[in-house]
Motif scaffolding. Structure first.
Motif, PDB file in Angstrom:
ATOM      1  N   PRO A  35       6.812   4.621  -4.791  1.00 20.30           N
ATOM      2  CA  PRO A  35       7.317   3.364  -5.356  1.00 20.30           C
ATOM      3  C   PRO A  35       8.836   3.210  -5.309  1.00 20.30           C
ATOM      4  CG  PRO A  35       6.467   4.776  -7.093  1.00 20.30           C
ATOM      5  CD  PRO A  35       6.125   5.430  -5.790  1.00 20.30           C
TER       6      PRO A  35
ATOM      7  N   GLU B 275       0.829  -1.208   0.000  1.00 17.09           N
ATOM      8  CA  GLU B 275       0.000   0.000   0.000  1.00 17.09           C
ATOM      9  C   GLU B 275       0.866   1.262   0.000  1.00 17.09           C
ATOM     10  OE1 GLU B 275      -3.588   1.962   2.685  1.00 17.09           O
ATOM     11  OE2 GLU B 275      -3.080  -0.155   2.962  1.00 17.09           O
TER      12      GLU B 275
ATOM     13  N   TYR C 204       2.483   2.384  -3.329  1.00 15.85           N
ATOM     14  CA  TYR C 204       1.650   3.112  -4.294  1.00 15.85           C
ATOM     15  C   TYR C 204       1.967   4.597  -4.271  1.00 15.85           C
ATOM     16  CZ  TYR C 204      -1.297  -0.895  -5.365  1.00 15.85           C
ATOM     17  OH  TYR C 204      -1.759  -2.116  -5.789  1.00 15.85           O
ATOM     18  N   THR C 205       2.205   5.142  -3.078  1.00 18.09           N
ATOM     19  CA  THR C 205       2.485   6.572  -2.976  1.00 18.09           C
ATOM     20  C   THR C 205       3.967   6.887  -3.126  1.00 18.09           C
ATOM     21  OG1 THR C 205       2.584   6.433  -0.563  1.00 18.09           O
ATOM     22  CG2 THR C 205       0.468   7.059  -1.534  1.00 18.09           C
TER      23      THR C 205
END
Length: 169
Positions: free
Chosen positions: A71, A65, A68-69
């Motif tokens: 990488p 998770e 995602y912000t």
């Protein structure tokens, strides 16, 4: 070896230390850890705590998770090494650590990857290779005048690898 958890090397998050026997991060002060985690709210920090609690799957989900912000986060990449190692995927962890090491060779991050490489080798029972990696991490950290807690952590890990390799003195 060090007996009292208050003497264990700091793992970089409040309330978490490195067990000198296993070289795994563990929660040693649940209240302090919980307070720091609430103050942080970071997915990355939550993953660190879940790993220290031995909840590998939960940590893996948090890392995915968080990626995602961010990488390309170096810290998330090395946390993934612990997920692989603690999930008994040591061959994959070793392969990935070597890839990351190639990316950071000659930078200040090399010592961190060497330390993780040592932990992976230690877990695999490859104590000579672990000793080499921990020695390199220690050398780099000393040369870089790193934080004393990082130098201490590498020193303890190096001693533990030697202990396993040559037997308890």
């Amino acid at each position: 070896m060090i007996i009292e958890p208050r003497e264990w090397p700091d793992a970089g998050f409040p309330g978490i230390a490195v067990d000198p026997e296993t070289l795994n991060a563990v929660v040693v002060d649940e209240d302090r850890c919980h307070s720091a985690l609430e103050a942080s709210g970071s997915l990355e920090d939550r993953a660190v705590v879940e790993l220290a609690r031995g909840h590998v799957s939960e940590a893996a989900e948090l890392i995915v998770e968080a990626r995602y912000t961010d990488p390309e986060s170096f810290h998330l990449k090395v946390l993934e090494l612990d997920v692989l190692r603690l999930g008994n995927r040591n061959d994959r962890a070793l392969e990935r650590a070597r890839q990351i090491l190639a990316e950071v060779k000659g930078t200040r991050r090399e010592a961190t990857v060497q330390q993780y490489l040592g932990k992976i080798q230690f877990t695999r029972g490859q104590f000579a290779a672990a000793e080499d990696a921990f020695a390199k991490a220690l050398e780099l950290r000393v040369a870089d005048a790193a934080d004393a807690s990082l130098i201490y952590s590498s020193t303890v890990a190096l001693g533990r690898a030697r202990e396993q390799r040559f037997g308890t003195v």
